[in-house]
Design a protein around this motif. Structure first.
Motif, PDB file in Angstrom:
ATOM      1  N   LEU A   1      40.451  39.048  35.594  1.00 26.84           N
ATOM      2  CA  LEU A   1      39.651  38.001  36.222  1.00 26.84           C
ATOM      3  C   LEU A   1      39.394  38.316  37.693  1.00 26.84           C
ATOM      4  CD1 LEU A   1      38.501  35.008  36.000  1.00 26.84           C
ATOM      5  CD2 LEU A   1      40.689  34.343  37.023  1.00 26.84           C
ATOM      6  N   GLY A   2      38.124  38.253  38.106  1.00 29.07           N
ATOM      7  CA  GLY A   2      37.771  38.434  39.504  1.00 29.07           C
ATOM      8  C   GLY A   2      37.449  37.119  40.173  1.00 29.07           C
ATOM      9  N   THR A   3      37.853  36.980  41.436  1.00 26.34           N
ATOM     10  CA  THR A   3      37.529  35.788  42.222  1.00 26.34           C
ATOM     11  C   THR A   3      36.621  36.185  43.380  1.00 26.34           C
ATOM     12  OG1 THR A   3      39.553  36.063  43.530  1.00 26.34           O
ATOM     13  CG2 THR A   3      39.669  34.590  41.628  1.00 26.34           C
ATOM     14  N   PHE A   4      35.620  35.337  43.676  1.00 21.36           N
ATOM     15  CA  PHE A   4      34.601  35.666  44.673  1.00 21.36           C
ATOM     16  C   PHE A   4      34.252  34.433  45.510  1.00 21.36           C
ATOM     17  CE2 PHE A   4      34.233  38.729  41.343  1.00 21.36           C
ATOM     18  CZ  PHE A   4      33.838  39.908  41.951  1.00 21.36           C
ATOM     19  N   ARG A   5      33.877  34.693  46.765  1.00 21.60           N
ATOM     20  CA  ARG A   5      33.353  33.642  47.629  1.00 21.60           C
ATOM     21  C   ARG A   5      31.865  33.870  47.793  1.00 21.60           C
ATOM     22  NH1 ARG A   5      36.516  33.954  52.085  1.00 21.60           N
ATOM     23  NH2 ARG A   5      35.128  35.411  53.157  1.00 21.60           N
ATOM     24  N   LEU A   6      31.071  32.806  47.567  1.00 19.54           N
ATOM     25  CA  LEU A   6      29.625  32.900  47.716  1.00 19.54           C
ATOM     26  C   LEU A   6      29.272  32.687  49.183  1.00 19.54           C
ATOM     27  CD1 LEU A   6      28.506  30.853  44.572  1.00 19.54           C
ATOM     28  CD2 LEU A   6      28.940  33.315  44.786  1.00 19.54           C
ATOM     29  N   GLU A   7      28.604  33.667  49.762  1.00 19.58           N
ATOM     30  CA  GLU A   7      28.293  33.646  51.182  1.00 19.58           C
ATOM     31  C   GLU A   7      26.787  33.704  51.405  1.00 19.58           C
ATOM     32  OE1 GLU A   7      32.331  35.857  52.862  1.00 19.58           O
ATOM     33  OE2 GLU A   7      30.457  37.007  52.707  1.00 19.58           O
TER      34      GLU A   7
ATOM     35  N   GLY B   1      39.808  38.526  45.151  1.00 18.79           N
ATOM     36  CA  GLY B   1      40.977  39.029  44.440  1.00 18.79           C
ATOM     37  C   GLY B   1      40.637  39.398  43.011  1.00 18.79           C
ATOM     38  N   PHE B   2      41.647  39.893  42.292  1.00 19.20           N
ATOM     39  CA  PHE B   2      41.471  40.267  40.894  1.00 19.20           C
ATOM     40  C   PHE B   2      42.815  40.168  40.187  1.00 19.20           C
ATOM     41  CE2 PHE B   2      40.877  42.988  37.203  1.00 19.20           C
ATOM     42  CZ  PHE B   2      39.577  42.670  36.814  1.00 19.20           C
ATOM     43  N   PHE B   3      42.837  39.487  39.044  1.00 14.57           N
ATOM     44  CA  PHE B   3      44.039  39.413  38.225  1.00 14.57           C
ATOM     45  C   PHE B   3      43.927  40.485  37.155  1.00 14.57           C
ATOM     46  CE2 PHE B   3      46.523  37.912  34.599  1.00 14.57           C
ATOM     47  CZ  PHE B   3      47.751  37.710  35.204  1.00 14.57           C
ATOM     48  N   ARG B   4      44.677  41.554  37.295  1.00 16.72           N
ATOM     49  CA  ARG B   4      44.566  42.714  36.409  1.00 16.72           C
ATOM     50  C   ARG B   4      45.434  42.516  35.182  1.00 16.72           C
ATOM     51  NH1 ARG B   4      46.686  47.300  38.360  1.00 16.72           N
ATOM     52  NH2 ARG B   4      45.607  48.464  36.729  1.00 16.72           N
ATOM     53  N   CYS B   5      44.772  42.201  34.065  1.00 18.19           N
ATOM     54  CA  CYS B   5      45.460  42.045  32.794  1.00 18.19           C
ATOM     55  C   CYS B   5      44.404  42.119  31.702  1.00 18.19           C
ATOM     56  CB  CYS B   5      46.206  40.724  32.735  1.00 18.19           C
ATOM     57  SG  CYS B   5      47.472  40.658  31.460  1.00 18.19           S
ATOM     58  N   PRO B   6      44.243  43.252  31.034  1.00 19.07           N
ATOM     59  CA  PRO B   6      43.171  43.424  30.055  1.00 19.07           C
ATOM     60  C   PRO B   6      43.237  42.386  28.950  1.00 19.07           C
ATOM     61  CG  PRO B   6      44.233  45.518  30.547  1.00 19.07           C
ATOM     62  CD  PRO B   6      45.067  44.452  31.171  1.00 19.07           C
ATOM     63  N   GLY B   7      42.072  41.973  28.472  1.00 17.01           N
ATOM     64  CA  GLY B   7      42.023  40.983  27.401  1.00 17.01           C
ATOM     65  C   GLY B   7      40.610  40.664  26.996  1.00 17.01           C
ATOM     66  N   ALA B   8      40.025  41.476  26.145  1.00 11.76           N
ATOM     67  CA  ALA B   8      38.667  41.202  25.691  1.00 11.76           C
ATOM     68  C   ALA B   8      38.621  39.772  25.136  1.00 11.76           C
ATOM     69  CB  ALA B   8      38.278  42.208  24.607  1.00 11.76           C
ATOM     70  N   GLN B   9      37.596  38.933  25.451  1.00 14.74           N
ATOM     71  CA  GLN B   9      36.442  39.410  26.157  1.00 14.74           C
ATOM     72  C   GLN B   9      36.247  38.718  27.496  1.00 14.74           C
ATOM     73  OE1 GLN B   9      32.960  38.750  23.779  1.00 14.74           O
ATOM     74  NE2 GLN B   9      33.048  36.566  24.013  1.00 14.74           N
ATOM     75  N   GLY B  10      37.230  37.969  27.921  1.00 11.79           N
ATOM     76  CA  GLY B  10      37.217  37.429  29.265  1.00 11.79           C
ATOM     77  C   GLY B  10      36.323  36.232  29.494  1.00 11.79           C
ATOM     78  N   ASP B  11      36.002  35.468  28.456  1.00 14.55           N
ATOM     79  CA  ASP B  11      35.256  34.224  28.647  1.00 14.55           C
ATOM     80  C   ASP B  11      36.089  33.296  29.529  1.00 14.55           C
ATOM     81  OD1 ASP B  11      32.730  33.180  27.741  1.00 14.55           O
ATOM     82  OD2 ASP B  11      33.838  31.567  26.775  1.00 14.55           O
ATOM     83  N   VAL B  12      35.454  32.533  30.423  1.00 14.40           N
ATOM     84  CA  VAL B  12      36.215  31.740  31.391  1.00 14.40           C
ATOM     85  C   VAL B  12      35.794  30.275  31.394  1.00 14.40           C
ATOM     86  CG1 VAL B  12      36.771  33.645  32.943  1.00 14.40           C
ATOM     87  CG2 VAL B  12      34.611  32.432  33.244  1.00 14.40           C
ATOM     88  N   VAL B  13      36.794  29.417  31.647  1.00 14.09           N
ATOM     89  CA  VAL B  13      36.596  27.991  31.907  1.00 14.09           C
ATOM     90  C   VAL B  13      37.381  27.667  33.171  1.00 14.09           C
ATOM     91  CG1 VAL B  13      37.445  25.729  31.188  1.00 14.09           C
ATOM     92  CG2 VAL B  13      36.015  27.055  29.642  1.00 14.09           C
ATOM     93  N   LEU B  14      36.748  26.968  34.100  1.00 13.14           N
ATOM     94  CA  LEU B  14      37.356  26.635  35.390  1.00 13.14           C
ATOM     95  C   LEU B  14      37.647  25.135  35.455  1.00 13.14           C
ATOM     96  CD1 LEU B  14      38.124  27.447  38.301  1.00 13.14           C
ATOM     97  CD2 LEU B  14      35.701  27.269  38.901  1.00 13.14           C
ATOM     98  N   SER B  15      38.893  24.785  35.794  1.00 10.31           N
ATOM     99  CA  SER B  15      39.289  23.391  35.947  1.00 10.31           C
ATOM    100  C   SER B  15      40.246  23.285  37.122  1.00 10.31           C
ATOM    101  CB  SER B  15      39.967  22.871  34.671  1.00 10.31           C
ATOM    102  OG  SER B  15      40.355  21.517  34.832  1.00 10.31           O
ATOM    103  N   GLY B  16      39.778  22.679  38.218  1.00  7.08           N
ATOM    104  CA  GLY B  16      40.611  22.572  39.405  1.00  7.08           C
ATOM    105  C   GLY B  16      40.989  23.947  39.924  1.00  7.08           C
ATOM    106  N   ASP B  17      42.287  24.166  40.123  1.00  7.85           N
ATOM    107  CA  ASP B  17      42.777  25.447  40.626  1.00  7.85           C
ATOM    108  C   ASP B  17      43.217  26.384  39.503  1.00  7.85           C
ATOM    109  OD1 ASP B  17      42.374  25.023  43.342  1.00  7.85           O
ATOM    110  OD2 ASP B  17      44.292  23.991  43.584  1.00  7.85           O
ATOM    111  N   TYR B  18      42.724  26.132  38.283  1.00  7.99           N
ATOM    112  CA  TYR B  18      43.136  26.952  37.151  1.00  7.99           C
ATOM    113  C   TYR B  18      41.923  27.485  36.392  1.00  7.99           C
ATOM    114  CZ  TYR B  18      47.848  25.173  37.895  1.00  7.99           C
ATOM    115  OH  TYR B  18      49.073  24.858  38.449  1.00  7.99           O
ATOM    116  N   VAL B  19      42.091  28.686  35.869  1.00  9.78           N
ATOM    117  CA  VAL B  19      41.075  29.296  35.019  1.00  9.78           C
ATOM    118  C   VAL B  19      41.698  29.586  33.661  1.00  9.78           C
ATOM    119  CG1 VAL B  19      39.555  31.272  34.664  1.00  9.78           C
ATOM    120  CG2 VAL B  19      39.866  30.337  36.966  1.00  9.78           C
ATOM    121  N   PHE B  20      41.019  29.170  32.600  1.00  9.74           N
ATOM    122  CA  PHE B  20      41.394  29.560  31.245  1.00  9.74           C
ATOM    123  C   PHE B  20      40.559  30.789  30.893  1.00  9.74           C
ATOM    124  CE2 PHE B  20      42.533  25.154  31.592  1.00  9.74           C
ATOM    125  CZ  PHE B  20      43.684  25.015  30.833  1.00  9.74           C
TER     126      PHE B  20
END
Length: 496
Positions: A105-111, A121-140
């Motif tokens: 998972l990559g994290t980015f600031r829009l400028e 930052g980047f959370f390095r942990c392989p896991g196809a296919q990386g679909d994401v859901v964002l809720s508060g300070d957490y990502v599924f």
């Protein structure tokens, strides 16, 4: 015929391809199926293609690219990770963007007013296919591959799952704490049947739910098969908004009643929810379903429709008023070439438009009839057959834009190597393209997995090319023309 290279098996829905090639539908032109046809079509690419040197931006005059940022697996390292990450999905919160990849998972600031995405930052942990859901300070984060919850892997933690405190072969949802976006940390793991290929959030006031979809197509997998994983299964996960790390698996629901689909249907792939109307649409690799989610833990099927001209029901979304359901066909699947066509009425990889009222109550014997369809009307430039073979120009992770004009329906749609197309389907029987872009880098066409509108910009995430995140602007899709999406935006979740 193009073959889906997945365990050496014929692609799901291949019977539909055969039917199309035999002239099943008189209404729709099957378009170009072969590499030879695609090359010949690209040779006459005067169909709106502007002349541009390779490595530059092709597209309509109203499109502009602001920036492109590679997703680095080791931000700050001399080379940042070899070649960058294979991108997939995206989600947004304020000026924060999270980008799913197959490597983590990559994290980015829009400028600069959203014109540039700067990696934090980047959370390095392989896991196809990386679909994401964002809720508060957490990502599924969706994990659809085994052996990716092991502390022995660089960057991964061996956190307890809902089935075991020591599992290292887990598939399902990785829960990542991004309260410090420069140092994301795993906070939990929810194992689900057949893992998680995709997921969709249904937000609530105090408690929210996630619907997890996957299907048994992994070669050699003896635990996840069509025999023990019915084609209509989806897992329901519940969590308190105050602490998403406390998520729990409620159970598994079968949303395709027995006999509602043909035997070719394999499993549910993706879904979209319209929270204000308690509706969910689910694309199930052979059919799609309309669900009532007024009781979030127990989705209830309202109708099922199978379209023989759709080869691979991939994505599902609603218009913001709930009047229409839009279904995307990922022709030949992600591993196949997918085909390209210059005909926007071709069923190859098309978006299909259905009235929600007609899908309600539909079944195998009485399927809803589409109001229309839209297919990418161009073929990317190719130099030789080897370049054309991997081309995919099929609808993938798209989103419907909430226009201020209530009579307008607009979709931002990625087409893998075909770039990004913005489509007005206010008249579903006669959709038209408003703008498009086909960026290239060197001699490689793009590979856009997802593309979404957010705060006046269009963001795209590329996969096989590893080109990363691109930011575009398009006239006519500014904040004056589009309603605000709120502070948090998960593209498969519509909350108006």
């Amino acid at each position: 015929m193009l073959i889906l290279l997945l365990g050496g098996t014929e692609p799901a829905g291949a019977h539909k391809l055969k039917a199309l090639e035999s002239g099943l539908s008189d209404r729709f032109d099957a378009g170009a199926f072969t590499v030879a046809n695609r090359i010949s079509l690209s040779a006459v690419a005067g169909d709106g293609l502007e002349e541009a040197a390779r490595g530059e931006l092709q597209g309509s005059e109203n499109f502009r690219r602001f920036s492109r940022t590679r997703i680095l697996t080791r931000p700050g390292a001399p080379k940042g990770g070899r070649g960058g990450a294979q991108g997939s999905d995206m989600a947004f919160r304020g000026n924060l963007m999270v980008a799913g990849t197959y490597q983590g998972l990559g994290t980015f600031r829009l400028e600069r007013g959203g014109r540039k995405a700067k990696q934090l930052g980047f959370f390095r942990c392989p896991g196809a296919q990386g679909d994401v859901v964002l809720s508060g300070d957490y990502v599924f984060y969706s994990v659809d591959s085994r052996g990716s919850n092991d502390k022995r892997r660089p960057g991964c933690n061996d956190t307890p799952t809902n089935r075991s405190r020591t599992s290292v072969e887990a598939e399902g949802l990785r829960i990542i704490d991004i309260s410090n976006p420069r140092r994301p940390q795993q906070a939990g793991f929810i194992e689900t049947d057949c893992g998680s290929h995709t997921q969709t959030l249904l937000p609530g006031r105090r408690v929210s739910h996630i619907y997890v979809l996957s299907y048994p197509l992994t070669a050699g997998d003896t635990e996840c098969t069509e025999a023990n994983h019915p084609e209509g299964e989806l897992s329901v996960v519940r969590f308190p908004n105050a602490d998403p790390s406390r998520a729990k698996l409620l159970g598994v629901r079968d949303v395709l009643p027995p006999g509602s689909t043909s035997p070719a249907t394999v499993g549910c792939h993706d879904s979209g929810v319209l929270a204000g109307k308690d509706l969910m649409a689910v694309a199930c690799l052979g059919a799609f379903a309309l669900l009532d989610i007024s009781d979030p833990a127990r989705p209830r099927t309202l109708g099922v429709t199978e379209n023989q001209a759709i080869e691979f029901d991939h994505s599902a979304q609603f218009t913001w008023d709930g009047k229409y359901i839009v279904i995307g066909d990922e022709h030949a699947g992600a591993a196949g070439g997918g085909g390209c066509s210059t005909d926007q009425t071709s069923p190859i990889g098309a978006m299909w438009f259905y009235k929600t009222s007609e899908v309600r109550g539909s079944d195998l014997l009485n399927p809803a009839q589409p109001e229309g369809l839209y297919s990418l009307p161009r073929v990317p430039d190719v130099d030789n057959p080897a370049d054309a073979e991997p081309f995919r120009c099929t609808t993938h992770n798209f989103a419907i834009v909430p226009m201020r004009d209530r009579d307008r329906y607009v979709a931002v749609t990625p087409y893998y190597a075909g770039g990004i197309s913005v489509v007005d389907f206010s008249d579903p029987a006669d959709p038209r393209e408003l703008g498009w872009t086909l960026p290239e880098r060197g001699t490689r066409n793009p590979d856009f997995w997802s593309a979404y509108w957010y705060r006046g910009r269009i963001y795209g995430n590329e996969h096989a090319t590893r080109h990363g995140l691109s930011v575009f602007g398009m006239k006519g899709l500014g904040k004056r023309q589009v309603k605000p999406l709120g502070r948090t935006f998960n593209p498969q979740t519509q909350i108006r």
